[in-house]
Design a protein around this motif. Structure first.
Motif, short mmCIF file in Angstrom:
data_model
loop_
_atom_site.label_atom_id
_atom_site.label_comp_id
_atom_site.label_asym_id
_atom_site.label_seq_id
_atom_site.Cartn_x
_atom_site.Cartn_y
_atom_site.Cartn_z
N SER A 110 -2.25 25.54 2.98
CA SER A 110 -0.95 24.94 2.65
C SER A 110 -0.49 23.91 3.67
CB SER A 110 0.11 26.04 2.55
OG SER A 110 0.28 26.68 3.81
N ILE A 111 -1.16 23.82 4.83
CA ILE A 111 -0.66 23.00 5.94
C ILE A 111 -1.45 21.70 6.02
CG2 ILE A 111 -0.22 22.92 8.41
CD1 ILE A 111 -0.15 25.96 8.41
N ILE A 112 -0.72 20.58 6.00
CA ILE A 112 -1.30 19.25 6.18
C ILE A 112 -0.49 18.55 7.26
CG2 ILE A 112 -1.97 17.10 5.06
CD1 ILE A 112 -1.61 18.53 2.36
N VAL A 113 -1.17 18.01 8.26
CA VAL A 113 -0.53 17.25 9.32
C VAL A 113 -1.08 15.83 9.28
CG1 VAL A 113 -0.04 17.11 11.79
CG2 VAL A 113 -0.32 19.34 10.71
N ALA A 114 -0.19 14.84 9.33
CA ALA A 114 -0.64 13.46 9.23
C ALA A 114 0.36 12.53 9.89
CB ALA A 114 -0.83 13.05 7.76
N SER A 115 -0.09 11.35 10.23
CA SER A 115 0.80 10.30 10.74
C SER A 115 1.10 9.33 9.62
CB SER A 115 0.16 9.57 11.92
OG SER A 115 -1.00 8.87 11.49
N GLY A 116 2.29 8.75 9.66
CA GLY A 116 2.67 7.81 8.61
C GLY A 116 4.07 7.29 8.83
N ASN A 117 4.68 6.83 7.75
CA ASN A 117 6.03 6.27 7.83
C ASN A 117 6.74 6.44 6.49
OD1 ASN A 117 4.09 3.90 7.07
ND2 ASN A 117 6.10 3.26 6.32
N TYR A 159 -7.48 9.25 19.65
CA TYR A 159 -6.32 8.70 20.32
C TYR A 159 -5.92 7.36 19.74
CZ TYR A 159 -7.42 12.45 23.45
OH TYR A 159 -7.68 13.70 23.94
N THR A 160 -6.22 7.15 18.48
CA THR A 160 -5.73 5.98 17.76
C THR A 160 -4.93 6.45 16.56
OG1 THR A 160 -7.72 5.84 16.41
CG2 THR A 160 -7.71 4.56 18.47
N SER A 161 -4.18 5.54 15.96
CA SER A 161 -3.31 5.93 14.86
C SER A 161 -4.12 6.32 13.63
CB SER A 161 -2.37 4.76 14.50
OG SER A 161 -3.14 3.69 14.02
N GLY A 162 -3.44 7.01 12.73
CA GLY A 162 -4.04 7.31 11.44
C GLY A 162 -4.72 8.63 11.35
N ILE A 163 -4.21 9.66 12.03
CA ILE A 163 -4.86 10.96 12.00
C ILE A 163 -4.25 11.81 10.89
CG2 ILE A 163 -5.20 13.10 13.28
CD1 ILE A 163 -5.39 11.53 15.79
N ILE A 164 -5.09 12.47 10.14
CA ILE A 164 -4.66 13.45 9.15
C ILE A 164 -5.58 14.65 9.26
CG2 ILE A 164 -6.07 12.34 7.34
CD1 ILE A 164 -3.89 13.27 5.34
N HIS A 175 -1.39 7.63 6.81
CA HIS A 175 -2.68 7.05 7.19
C HIS A 175 -3.75 8.09 6.91
CE1 HIS A 175 -1.09 3.44 9.16
NE2 HIS A 175 -0.08 4.21 9.52
N LEU A 176 -4.72 7.73 6.09
CA LEU A 176 -5.69 8.70 5.59
C LEU A 176 -7.04 8.60 6.26
CD1 LEU A 176 -4.84 8.52 1.78
CD2 LEU A 176 -3.87 9.99 3.55
N LYS A 177 -7.05 8.12 7.46
CA LYS A 177 -8.32 7.99 8.17
C LYS A 177 -8.59 9.25 8.97
CE LYS A 177 -8.45 5.35 11.78
NZ LYS A 177 -8.49 4.17 12.65
N VAL A 178 -9.77 9.84 8.78
CA VAL A 178 -10.22 10.88 9.69
C VAL A 178 -10.63 10.17 10.95
CG1 VAL A 178 -11.94 12.64 10.14
CG2 VAL A 178 -10.96 12.44 7.88
N SER A 179 -9.85 10.30 11.98
CA SER A 179 -9.95 9.42 13.14
C SER A 179 -11.31 9.50 13.79
CB SER A 179 -8.87 9.77 14.15
OG SER A 179 -8.95 8.92 15.26
N GLU A 180 -11.93 8.34 13.97
CA GLU A 180 -13.16 8.27 14.75
C GLU A 180 -12.85 8.40 16.24
OE1 GLU A 180 -15.73 5.04 13.61
OE2 GLU A 180 -14.78 4.96 11.66
N ASN A 181 -11.71 7.92 16.64
CA ASN A 181 -11.21 8.11 17.99
C ASN A 181 -9.89 8.84 17.86
OD1 ASN A 181 -10.05 7.93 20.52
ND2 ASN A 181 -10.78 5.87 20.89
N VAL A 186 0.85 -1.19 0.00
CA VAL A 186 0.00 0.00 0.00
C VAL A 186 0.89 1.24 0.00
CG1 VAL A 186 -1.79 1.28 1.23
CG2 VAL A 186 -1.83 -1.22 1.20
N LYS A 187 0.69 2.11 -0.98
CA LYS A 187 1.49 3.31 -1.14
C LYS A 187 0.56 4.53 -1.24
CE LYS A 187 4.95 0.75 -3.86
NZ LYS A 187 6.15 0.89 -3.00
N THR A 188 1.05 5.67 -0.75
CA THR A 188 0.27 6.90 -0.76
C THR A 188 0.57 7.71 -2.00
OG1 THR A 188 0.24 6.96 1.66
CG2 THR A 188 -0.30 9.00 0.50
N PHE A 189 -0.48 8.15 -2.69
CA PHE A 189 -0.37 8.97 -3.89
C PHE A 189 -1.11 10.28 -3.68
CE2 PHE A 189 0.69 4.84 -5.45
CZ PHE A 189 1.47 5.02 -6.59
#
Length: 1203
Positions: free
Chosen positions: A549-556, A536-541, A528-534, A489-492
């Motif tokens: 111009s500002i985007i904040v997200a979790s990933g690797n 305090y779990t991973s995958g917030i953007i 991770h492109l999930k709008v977090s339902e919780n 899985v790759k982000t585009f």
């Protein structure tokens, strides 16, 4: 696919936002010892974003679209967007830490004071998973650290201005709902509740109100009634001063209404139990209420009086009119169930919804739970023939069927977005399991083209489908998507609505300034492109309209997206470059229009610090917001343009009261920003300034200036660009090839665009391109690529059909049956239509427009009626026949018979049914020019054709009240040849094994044979066979011109056959299935062994015939033992002076690319006939068919073919 969806009524779990009421809800898994402990979801407005299991998704939040019924919407608890006003919190009894902050089991612990340090010790360095060093090879660092590129952390502790208030007496309460009016209002309302998970009900409640932005609160239980138990809090979305409280229905069913922001209340009794509410988008007093017994009520007085609209309404399938698309603001759209369980789409006025005033915009029934009304579009689903069909109405005009590429064959569909007069949809096609393809439509939402393939999807906590697609806020046409490539899985990212996609470039350095060697395309940044339902779990953007111009997200960083070694990244130039800001997951809140970023760490421990950045994440300062560490349950930002106050909700221990910490950030600014504090910033994509056909320049605060921005300034200027090819996508039916050109797909006929055109009118003739919707470019190649108006050509009638309005072939005696006449092509304005109903009644019409609503007729007798229609427009004529049964159901019938046969030979035709056991059946056969049918109780018949030419055979099967039919054509000749074809193995990957695909591929193969050999197309017939591996039958036919002259001899056919084999053996026959996919056509060997079904149903004579074939085969072998023959070609001829016999041959599946000597073709004299009576093999799948090719030389039996 599932059903078209736009909401539901079952508990969704986790955090959600009530769209109409403006309520943000957090229900925490695990608080009840496993699973979701959410109570019954609050009644609320039908959501803007929602869906049904495996069905159409309504308008969802930016991010992964949920596909279960969600009356509540997923949004981050932290960083509440403007307009989200209320927060619902929950904590579990008996836990030391708030369950809202419970991390995943394997979450790594780190000190909150050192966000840049790993667990392995002070200053320890780590290499993120998949990060490459030293020229792409994993290994130790060799380059020097660059301190200027490191993220800077100021460890000196600073203090924020804050106050703390405890909700005394509510220590046992485990749920809270919060409403913050904002927009220059200082009022905050909090409803706390004690939910008993054993009883499944609310046992206590308290209502609190603050008038000083949350510094102090007043308890209002005495104003609503000391014994009153409140369940939910609602706020009018168009007038925040109007508040509605709902009592617990198990105690009483009442509403408490306030018009002064909750200062005073009036109580009103209800005679029904509310399950959900929907507020009008414009009229503040208009509300729809859905009851627990599936009734829909309306109120024009903000809930003080109610009126019944409709019974049997499907949950969350009701909508207010959309301003601009509907003329009447009080129009209600709803889906209702009939007494017999069918669903239908209805519209009516909220105060006058009688039977006489209800309209049915979509004729007939729709699939249950499938109505969506969203912006300018209305979507419904209708399943027929086992396949779902999707229909759309644009701006409330007539419904049209949504057109996906012909072989998309969707199993599941989700409407992701309907913004900017365009539909963005995710489609799971027939060969996909955990991925979806993204499609984008034209303005009307009818014609869809592919935007991106194989987008990753997953299942949410409630079984809902989550699609990895995120729409970046503030920048039109910008999306992020996670695509699955070779199980990675790759982000585009795209800046032009899916026209072009590219991987994300990883940061040059890590958190400490160490160089990162990550080379595209082998290594990139993945998010991770999930709008977090919780939260305090991973995958917030996160992104904001006010900070484009500002985007904040979790990933690797690495070769693929990973769930381990997750870090936080920020982009301050709209995704062009990225920086690592934390090695652990944090929630990020945008303050002051993005001028300040607030980060709070994900942890299960109590905290007292947070981090602030004034320079878009380049440096961070540590601030304390409370003197005592707090278990944080949630954070709510002040609504409005100047978001400078936030409230942190938490508790000191599981036995303590709710603690509300008001944090005021105004003290960190010393002044408001002036014009000299800003600098221009131009939006771009890797240096390309023209984005969506325009150059846009924004104002950004200079990073060194620590001033308060206040109101959002927006773009400084926008300048249109000159149109280039990059501003155009491929039109429907076209595909982009490797050279960048858009060419017609193999299944698309460009001339079909004019089929509905009349002489004297005009139509838009596509150039193969269409401008990306919302693209603002001008001039340039726009004229060259835009569809051109073209005069309609005068055409003779073609493709005439007559069908019933409901698509059935049955009608009830004495009831109206509506017949629809459909013409695929021809000048419809000058057409004379004559319809004969077959019962002695006939009518005439002067043009098709007078028959748009169908032709109604009543049959007074039971029987089978031959309905005929004849059309004539002076340029030609066409006719069609419908055999209508006036009285019985069956799922599928398939007529199996040969493609080609010789005249005066018996032909076997067999009806294959699905399901095979349906009780007593009646078979009605029509063939040749017979005006009377042959009716049998058996599924097979035999007959002869005495003249050459094309003939049609129709079988109708009657079972009870259902009648289905199938029609096939058969070619009759005195003599012909045949050859089995095979293909490159990669063709099987694109073979859905359905008749339409086989017909289209047959046409493509025939075209490639004609181009490779120069043989006229009239001599070639190609039929692709069902099943895998893909195979086909090639027939060489003795074409005869209409005058009866120039008929090919046997020698001519043999020469053509030799030429075909020669080209096939030279690998000269090939075609391109789609861009980059080449298919090679081969000649396949045929064995001489007969393929005969030896089931007990065969007669003894058939067995004797089989033995005769064996002896004949032995004799042939002895005679030609020194002249071994490879029967690659079978010769079919009528032997007038000999006994007519038949031989069986079959394909050897182990030989896919044989070399067939041209000199070893069989001549008629070399073949010995043996007549074999073969019985049809029963197959369990209706897509598998059987065929027998009959002639005096050989017969193929039990080889699946198209017929």
């Amino acid at each position: 696919m599932g059903k078209v969806g736009a909401g539901g009524g079952s508990p969704a779990g986790l955090s959600a936002l009530l769209a109409g009421a403006g309520l943000l809800v957090l229900c925490v898994p695990g608080a009840c010892g496993g699973g979701s402990c959410c109570p019954q979801l609050p009644p609320g407005s039908a959501p803007r974003w929602a869906a049904t299991p495996g069905g159409f998704v309504g308008r969802g939040p930016r991010g992964r679209a949920a596909a279960t019924p969600l009356p509540l919407l997923g949004r981050p608890l932290f960083a509440v967007a403007p307009g989200d006003r209320a927060l619902s919190l929950e904590r579990a009894p008996g836990t030391a830490a708030s369950v809202a902050m419970a991390p995943r089991a394997a979450r790594r612990r780190r000190s909150e004071a050192e966000p840049g340090k790993a667990d392995r010790g002070e200053g320890a360095s780590r290499s993120p998973r998949g990060m490459l060093r030293d020229g792409g090879q994993p290994g130790p660092e060799t380059l020097e650290r660059d301190p200027d590129k490191a993220t800077r952390f100021r460890m000196e502790e600073l203090r924020l201005t804050s106050t703390t208030f405890a909700l005394t007496g509510d220590s046992a309460h485990n749920q809270a709902m919060v409403h913050w009016s904002g927009h220059n209002s200082s009022v905050i309302l909090i409803l706390t509740k004690l939910y008993d998970y054993n009883l499944g009900s609310i046992t206590e409640s308290s209502l609190w109100r603050s008038t000083d932005y949350g510094t102090t609160y007043e308890k209002l239980n005495d104003k609503v009634g000391l014994k009153t138990i409140l369940s939910y809090l609602y706020v009018c979305p168009t007038n925040k001063r109007k508040i509605m409280l709902l009592t617990d229905p198990e105690i009483e069913s009442s509403l408490l209404i306030s018009s002064d922001e909750g200062a005073t209340y009036q109580k009103y009794r209800l005679n029904f139990y509310i399950q959900s509410l929907l507020f009008h988008p414009k009229q503040e007093d208009w509300i729809l209420a859905y009851s627990q017994d599936q009734k829909l009520y309306s109120s024009a007085e903000f809930g003080r009086r109610w009126q019944l609209i409709q019974e049997g309404v499907v949950p969350n399938r009701f909508y207010w009119s959309v301003m601009g698309s509907n003329k009447e603001p009080d129009l209600v759209h709803l889906e209702a169930r009939t007494i017999d369980g069918h669903s239908q789409y209805l519209t009516c006025r909220m105060q006058n919804c009688t039977e006489a005033n209800r309209n049915k915009p979509f004729p007939g029934y729709i699939d249950p739970d499938s109505l969506i009304v969203q912006d300018d579009y209305v979507f419904v689903q209708l399943t027929s023939g086992g396949r779902p069909h999707y229909y759309v109405s644009y701006r409330r005009n007539a419904f049209a069927q949504m057109k996906l590429p012909k072989y998309a064959l969707p199993k599941d569909m989700h409407v992701i977005s309907t913004d900017e007069n365009q539909v963005f949809a995710a489609v799971q096609e027939w060969n996909q399991n955990d991925t979806y393809n993204l499609y984008i439509s034209d303005t009307r939402g009818v014609y869809f083209t592919l935007a991106l393939e194989n987008v990753q999807s997953s299942r949410g906590p409630e079984g809902n489908i989550m699609i990895d697609l995120y729409e970046v806020a503030g920048i039109k046409g910008m999306f992020l998507a996670n695509k699955k490539i070779d199980n990675q899985v790759k982000t585009f990212i795209t800046y032009n609505k899916g026209r072009d996609w590219r991987l994300l470039q990883a940061p040059d350095t890590d958190l400490r300034g160490d160089p990162v060697h990550c080379l595209l395309p082998y290594c990139s940044l993945h998010l991770h492109l999930k709008v977090s339902e919780n939260p305090y779990t991973s995958g917030i953007i996160a992104s904001r309209d006010t900070a484009p111009s500002i985007i904040v997200a979790s990933g690797n960083i690495g070769s693929e997206l990973s769930d381990s070694d997750i870090s936080m990244f920020v982009s301050s130039d709209a995704g062009n470059t990225w920086r690592q800001i934390f090695e652990e997951e944090h929630s990020v809140l945008y303050l002051d229009q993005g001028g300040v970023l607030v980060a709070m760490k994900h942890t299960s421990l109590p905290i007292r610090h947070l981090w602030l950045s004034f320079d878009e994440g380049r440096s961070w300062s540590k601030y304390s917001f409370t003197s005592i560490p707090l278990f944080v349950d949630g954070v709510l930002g002040e609504p409005g343009e100047e978001t400078l106050i936030m409230t942190v909700f938490g508790h000191f221990s599981h036995r303590s009261e709710w603690q509300l910490v008001k944090v005021d950030y105004k003290s960190i600014f010393d002044r408001r920003c002036a014009e000299e504090d800003y600098r221009p910033w131009q939006l771009h994509s890797q240096g390309e300034a023209c984005i969506m056909g325009a150059k846009r320049v924004y104002k950004k605060r200079k990073s060194e200036r620590k001033c308060m921005q206040g109101k959002y300034a927006g773009a400084m200027e926008s300048e249109p660009c000159v149109c280039t090819e990059a501003d155009f996508d491929c039109d429907y039916g076209y595909e982009r090839h490797s050279n960048g050109q858009c060419l017609p797909a193999f299944w698309f006929n460009p001339s079909s665009l004019s089929k509905d055109c009349s002489l004297g009118q005009s139509y838009l003739n596509s150039t193969g391109y269409r401008k990306v919707v919302s693209n603002n470019c001008t001039d340039g190649v726009r004229e060259q690529y835009t569809a051109k108006p073209q005069k309609c050509p005068g055409k003779a009638p073609r493709g005439l059909r007559i069908v019933t309005a409901d698509g059935k072939l049955t009608a009830e005696q004495g009831h109206n049956v509506t017949l629809m006449v459909q013409l695929e092509e021809g000048d419809v304005q000058r057409t004379l239509i004559q319809v004969d109903f077959g019962d002695g009644v006939a009518v005439s019409y002067v043009n098709l427009s007078s028959m748009e609503d169908g032709i109604k007729h009543v049959y007074h007798n039971v029987g089978i009626f031959r309905v005929t229609v004849q059309v004539d427009n002076g340029l030609g004529s066409d006719s069609a026949v419908l055999y209508l049964h006036v009285t019985c159901p069956l799922e599928h019938v398939h007529l199996s018979l040969p493609f080609v046969t010789t005249k005066n030979k018996e032909v076997n035709a067999t009806a294959v049914l699905w399901p095979s056991q349906v009780g007593t059946l009646t078979y009605v056969w029509w063939y040749g020019n017979n005006t009377e049918p042959l009716i049998t109780l058996e599924g097979s018949i035999s007959f002869k054709f005495t003249s050459e030419g094309m003939n049609t055979i129709t079988v109708q099967v009657s079972a009870g009240n259902a009648i289905l039919q199938d029609t096939k054509s058969i070619a009759v000749y005195e003599e012909f040849r045949s050859l089995r074809l095979s293909f490159s193995p990669n063709l099987d990957d694109y073979n859905p094994d359905i008749p339409e695909w086989r017909r289209d591929i047959s046409r493509v193969i025939k075209k490639s044979l004609v181009e490779a050999t120069g043989v006229p197309g009239e001599h070639i017939l190609v039929a692709v066979l069902p099943g895998l591996p893909t195979a086909a039958e090639l027939f060489v036919l003795p074409y005869q011109d209409p005058t009866g002259e120039s008929k090919r001899s046997a020698e001519d056919l043999e020469q053509i056959s030799e030429l075909l084999i020669h080209k096939l053996n030279q690998n000269s026959v090939h075609f391109e299935l789609k861009p980059g996919v080449q298919i090679l056509v081969h000649a396949a060997h045929l064995t001489a062994a007969p393929l005969v079904d030896l089931t007990p149903t065969h007669s003894g004579s058939a067995m004797l015939m089989l033995l005769s074939v064996v002896f004949v085969g032995l004799a042939v072998f002895v005679i030609y033992k020194f002249k071994r023959k490879i029967p690659g070609i079978n010769v079919y001829a009528q032997m007038q002076n000999e006994k007519e016999r038949e031989m069986v041959s079959r394909v050897s599946p182990t030989e896919s690319r044989p070399h067939i000597p041209q000199t070893e073709l069989r001549r008629p004299g070399q073949l010995i006939d043996e007549k074999v009576d073969s019985q049809l093999l029963e197959v369990p799948n209706s897509n598998f068919e059987s065929n027998g090719v009959f002639g005096s030389c050989s017969v193929f039996s039990r080889i699946p073919t198209e017929h």
